[in-house]
Design a protein around this motif. Structure first.
Motif, mmCIF file in Angstrom:
data_model
loop_
_atom_site.group_PDB
_atom_site.id
_atom_site.type_symbol
_atom_site.label_atom_id
_atom_site.label_comp_id
_atom_site.label_asym_id
_atom_site.label_seq_id
_atom_site.Cartn_x
_atom_site.Cartn_y
_atom_site.Cartn_z
ATOM 1 N N LYS A 412 0.624 -1.303 -0.142
ATOM 2 C CA LYS A 412 0.250 0.112 0.007
ATOM 3 C C LYS A 412 0.806 1.001 0.463
ATOM 4 O O LYS A 412 0.371 2.084 0.386
ATOM 5 N N ARG A 413 1.886 1.065 -0.672
ATOM 6 C CA ARG A 413 2.720 2.632 -0.528
ATOM 7 C C ARG A 413 2.094 3.504 -1.750
ATOM 8 O O ARG A 413 1.003 3.310 -2.691
ATOM 9 N N ALA A 414 2.136 5.271 -1.342
ATOM 10 C CA ALA A 414 1.461 5.944 -1.301
ATOM 11 C C ALA A 414 2.754 6.440 -3.139
ATOM 12 O O ALA A 414 3.676 7.928 -3.146
ATOM 13 N N LEU A 415 2.587 5.203 -4.029
ATOM 14 C CA LEU A 415 3.490 5.313 -5.441
ATOM 15 C C LEU A 415 3.404 6.513 -6.292
ATOM 16 O O LEU A 415 3.899 7.591 -6.059
ATOM 17 N N THR A 416 1.938 6.713 -6.872
ATOM 18 C CA THR A 416 1.573 7.934 -7.452
ATOM 19 C C THR A 416 1.742 8.826 -6.794
ATOM 20 O O THR A 416 2.115 9.988 -7.302
ATOM 21 N N GLN A 417 1.292 9.231 -5.666
ATOM 22 C CA GLN A 417 1.912 10.673 -4.675
ATOM 23 C C GLN A 417 2.984 10.922 -4.223
ATOM 24 O O GLN A 417 3.061 12.301 -4.678
ATOM 25 N N SER A 418 3.921 9.627 -4.442
ATOM 26 C CA SER A 418 5.340 10.443 -4.695
ATOM 27 C C SER A 418 5.684 11.088 -6.200
ATOM 28 O O SER A 418 7.066 11.293 -5.782
ATOM 29 N N PHE A 419 5.581 10.106 -7.271
ATOM 30 C CA PHE A 419 5.952 10.655 -8.285
ATOM 31 C C PHE A 419 5.060 12.204 -8.628
ATOM 32 O O PHE A 419 6.151 12.579 -9.212
ATOM 33 N N ALA A 420 4.378 11.877 -7.985
ATOM 34 C CA ALA A 420 3.528 13.009 -8.153
ATOM 35 C C ALA A 420 4.112 14.372 -7.485
ATOM 36 O O ALA A 420 4.334 15.017 -8.092
ATOM 37 N N TYR A 421 4.989 14.434 -6.511
ATOM 38 C CA TYR A 421 6.006 15.240 -5.834
ATOM 39 C C TYR A 421 7.001 15.386 -6.926
ATOM 40 O O TYR A 421 7.447 16.808 -6.893
ATOM 41 N N ALA A 422 7.979 14.450 -6.776
ATOM 42 C CA ALA A 422 9.015 14.831 -7.323
ATOM 43 C C ALA A 422 8.694 14.984 -8.882
ATOM 44 O O ALA A 422 9.696 15.425 -9.019
ATOM 45 N N LYS A 423 7.637 14.566 -9.414
ATOM 46 C CA LYS A 423 7.855 15.546 -10.721
ATOM 47 C C LYS A 423 7.531 17.245 -10.804
ATOM 48 O O LYS A 423 8.298 18.056 -11.081
ATOM 49 N N ALA A 424 6.479 17.494 -9.749
ATOM 50 C CA ALA A 424 6.922 18.935 -9.680
ATOM 51 C C ALA A 424 8.411 19.349 -8.799
ATOM 52 O O ALA A 424 8.601 20.472 -9.037
ATOM 53 N N LYS A 425 8.355 18.745 -8.043
ATOM 54 C CA LYS A 425 9.827 19.020 -7.470
ATOM 55 C C LYS A 425 11.459 19.268 -8.781
ATOM 56 O O LYS A 425 12.297 19.497 -8.711
ATOM 57 N N ILE A 426 11.215 17.670 -9.514
ATOM 58 C CA ILE A 426 12.432 18.496 -10.545
ATOM 59 C C ILE A 426 12.482 19.285 -11.598
ATOM 60 O O ILE A 426 12.518 20.418 -11.809
ATOM 61 N N LYS A 427 10.881 19.544 -11.714
ATOM 62 C CA LYS A 427 10.392 21.081 -12.448
ATOM 63 C C LYS A 427 11.188 22.623 -11.765
ATOM 64 O O LYS A 427 11.909 23.087 -12.299
ATOM 65 N N GLU A 428 11.015 22.452 -10.524
ATOM 66 C CA GLU A 428 11.711 23.484 -9.794
ATOM 67 C C GLU A 428 12.945 23.347 -10.014
ATOM 68 O O GLU A 428 13.668 24.397 -10.714
ATOM 69 N N ILE A 429 13.865 22.611 -9.824
ATOM 70 C CA ILE A 429 15.356 22.119 -9.636
ATOM 71 C C ILE A 429 15.736 22.386 -11.640
ATOM 72 O O ILE A 429 16.611 23.274 -10.540
#
Lengths: 436, 323
Positions: A412-429
């Motif tokens: 039950k890992r929140a995989l999609t959530q962490s990818f959505a977060y990472a995508k936003a973060k990577i765009k920012e970086i």
């Protein structure tokens, strides 16, 4: 044309459909509401700019907010009445956006778009832009922009997959409004100047498939029941065998994908001169007393819609705008429908997931599920370690956030959530790095 | 109206859970366990109980020492330590030296699993590591196998040496039927009756816990390597794969999710390596080496993972255009 079978793409999830809840109920219209609160940003891109003021009288089909840029869309009033409020309100996900509230005078005065003088590709696109039509499959990208691809296209694909569980609005529309959809498709075909039109419908809608087989100039493709079949890249692959490159648009392989609902909106705008101000919504889930397919004006509050559907059962715990795999959870019911909505679900306890994540057991289910063939388990590992560079290397930016990995995860890992977060973060970086 | 729950999509999830996976593995291990008790009697039963209880107990004691509440441990308990304990018992010989399964289980759970962060964090298969600790510490006892007290179908009864040892040392071979049923074959509690192990494997495959292809690859490769090492004597193929812990290891230990590569290609590499290593090490050491092979391959998993990453959907296209 006789339907042909579509290809199978490797991986993907097999999600129970739960479509029988609402697939049998005819589309019915929500009774007129006293107030409608219309969001000016119902699409991807710049928000529309209000062109009315508090106290103005508007008619049904009158422009109330004008597009705020090239990638933007006009917003029209679904009712006649008086503008009583223009202010920032929370949308379904909690962001503050400008909403225009119109009080219904129940006079039903209409002012539609002018008749079209001639039907040419450019005039059709202009009409689509004017009518405020956006991709009604969920993304909300302005259709007019999509109809002017940079690369030459030869195929128009109409997406009738509706692979999200619970949702049945496209299915009902395909049965009840077959001719309208067909005419809309013909206009889209003309606008794009293509010869080939593919209508892709999932196997679980045999009635819709047989209805579309009647038209000789449509190539009907029966899709396997697989999630996420409606994803643009996968749909193109199963229909034509072409793979869209990473970070590329469908036009790069000569395809444009449009939704069933968009085709109806195009028909309405061209033949009935009706701008886009209402749409069909599936209200379903085991928490809704009488699941329905409803024709609702944009701006109706979710509370009134749920009340019209007989309210919710006591143990409903979660409300979702859209489908359960990619839809957004709603923070409160005082939010308003918009163009991109295709479903409103009330999930009961046990139907939604309420298990807290446990340790990843490295089972590889996510890897064997990912339709983009990424490695979710490793991506999540690096994201948790805040190593976004490594996650980017593993291809997290190619994630389509379909939720297949998280659906199948035994931990039950929140995989999609962490990818959505990472995508936003990577765009920012990356934005920061280019700024340097 | 009830309280609103808010979370990222997807809002529905499959009914799959770690606990269900582990319970399914336990069910799959049942036939082998029952056959072990039937063949080896009370010592087998005692060994199994000791290993399972000490494994589960070790996990609870460790968590309690860390200050977790008993209730929350119980809620999060996923039966993986029970699986570890049962496997340790099934790959031990049946005897009354009950301190050996105890030490092996406690080592497997505390040192190999919990110290690395619990379920899913261990680097190597806890059961394999536990067995190896026991094997190295108590070599004589661990290597002293008794034959089951059920008569052999054909009367070439061997006591003391397993079919593998006889195969490796004096070239005597048991009949294939005996090897399959485990009748008259000396060996570990759960490893002798291959039919029971295969039934468990088929159950796991039906429940989609494992893909049966991978163990079959490992078994076939192990047989072929044994054939090659014996100067292309195809007569050793069946005895080699039906002896020792190869099949048990392939189905229940090498398939352990935690210590497996994640991609399909990686899994193929892993299982080929397991099969080949088992046969090679067996040939040159004269001991049963399935656990050692698993352990060695486990350590290679991060490397295999790194080398077998799948290319994203539509990757080739992008590469062509970049040129």
């Amino acid at each position: 044309m006789k339907a042909r079978k579509g290809k199978y793409f490797p991986f993907g999830a097999h999600v129970p459909g739960n479509k029988e809840l609402s697939s049998g109920s005819m589309i019915e219209a929500l009774p007129p509401q006293e107030f409608l609160t219309i969001n000016v940003c119902q699409h991807i891109g710049a928000p529309a700019i209000p062109v009315v003021e508090v106290g103005d009288n508007v008619k049904k089909g009158q422009l109330i907010a004008k597009e705020g840029g090239f990638v933007s869309a006009n917003v029209y009033s679904p009712i006649s009445g008086e503008v009583v409020d223009i202010s920032a309100k929370q949308n379904a996900t909690g962001a503050m956006q400008t909403h225009i509230t119109v009080k219904n005078d129940f006079l039903n005065e209409e002012v539609f778009l002018p008749n079209m003088v001639e039907i040419t590709p450019s005039s059709i696109i202009e009409r689509i832009r004017l009518a405020g039509i956006v991709g009604l499959g969920g993304a909300g990208f302005p259709t007019a922009v999509k109809l002017m691809p940079k690369d030459p296209v030869d195929t128009l694909i109409i997406n009738g997959a509706e692979c999200e569980p619970y949702l049945t609005c496209d299915h009902r529309l395909m049965i009840e409004k077959t001719d309208e959809i067909y005419k809309g498709i013909i206009y889209l075909k003309k606008a794009l100047n293509v010869d080939k039109v593919i209508v892709a419908i999932e196997k679980n809608k045999p009635d819709a498939i047989s209805l579309f087989e009647r038209f000789d100039d449509l190539d009907v493709v029966i899709l396997k029941k697989q999630y996420p079949m409606g994803s643009e890249k996968h749909l193109i692959y199963v229909c034509t065998g072409k793979k869209v490159g990473l970070g590329q648009l469908p036009a790069s392989v000569g395809c444009v994908v449009q939704n069933i609902k968009t085709a109806i909106a195009v028909y309405n705008a061209i033949e009935l001169n009706k701008p886009l101000y209402e749409g069909v919504l599936t209200v379903s889930g085991h928490g809704i007393n009488t699941p329905k397919n409803l024709l609702v004006p944009y701006g109706a509050s979710l509370k009134t819609i749920i009340e019209y559907c007989g309210g919710v059962v006591d143990d409903s715990v979660k409300y979702v705008a859209g489908g359960p795999m990619m839809g957004k959870a709603i923070i409160n019911l005082d939010v308003y429908t918009k163009k991109t909505d295709s479903g409103l679900l009330a999930l009961i306890k046990g139907e939604d997931d309420d298990n807290l994540p446990t340790n990843c057991i490295n089972c590889g289910k996510c890897v064997s599920t990912c339709p983009m063939r990424l490695t979710p388990v490793l991506m999540e590992f690096y994201i948790n370690a805040k190593d976004f560079k490594q996650a980017e290397k593993l291809g997290v930016m190619n994630c389509i956030e379909c939720g297949s990995c998280a659906y199948n995860c035994p931990a039950k890992r929140a995989l999609t959530q962490s990818f959505a977060y990472a995508k936003a973060k990577i765009k920012e970086i990356n934005a920061k790095e280019t700024a340097k | 109206m009830a309280e609103f729950k808010f979370s990222q999509s997807p809002h529905i999830k499959s009914g799959n859970s770690t606990r269900k996976v582990m319970i399914n593995v336990l069910i799959a291990l049942l036939p082998a366990t029952i056959m072990g008790i039937v063949y080896f009697g009370i010592p087998a039963l005692l060994t199994i109980l000791t290993a399972v209880i000490s494994s589960v107990g070790a996990e609870f004691v460790y968590e309690l020492i860390l200050g977790k509440k008993f209730k929350s441990i119980l809620k999060r308990f996923d039966f993986s330590s029970a699986v570890t304990g049962l496997i340790i018992a099934l790959i031990s010989p049946a005897n009354y030296h009950l301190y050996i399964p105890f030490i092996a289980s406690v080592f497997a759970i505390i040192v190999v699993k919990m110290l690395f962060g619990g379920t899913g964090k261990n680097l190597v298969n806890p059961a394999a590591a536990g067995r190896i600790v026991a094997f190295i510490s108590f070599t004589t006892i661990m290597n002293n196998f008794v034959a089951p007290n059920i008569a052999c179908i054909f009367d070439n009864v061997i006591t003391g040496a397993t079919s593998l040892q006889s195969l490796l040392f004096d070239g005597t071979r048991l009949s294939t039927l005996d090897l399959l049923l485990g009748t008259g074959v000396a060996g570990c509690i759960g490893e002798t009756c291959k039919i029971a192990i295969l039934v468990g494997g088929i159950y796991l495959a039906i429940r989609k816990i494992i893909n049966i292809i991978y163990p079959l690859i490992a078994i076939a490769i192990a047989g072929l390597v044994a054939v090659m090492l014996n100067g292309f004597d195809f007569g050793v193929f069946l005895p080699a794969i039906l002896s020792g812990g190869l099949i048990f290891g392939a189905i229940f230990m090498a398939t352990d999710y935690v210590t497996n590569p994640v991609s399909a290609l990686g899994k193929v590499v892993f299982f080929i390596g397991y099969g080949a290593l088992t046969s090679i090490l067996r040939h040159f050491t004269g001991y049963e080496t399935a656990s050692f092979a698993i352990l060695l391959m486990n350590l290679l998993v991060p490397l295999i993972d790194k080398c077998t990453l799948s290319k994203p959907f539509g990757y080739k296209k992008a590469k062509k255009e970049a040129k």
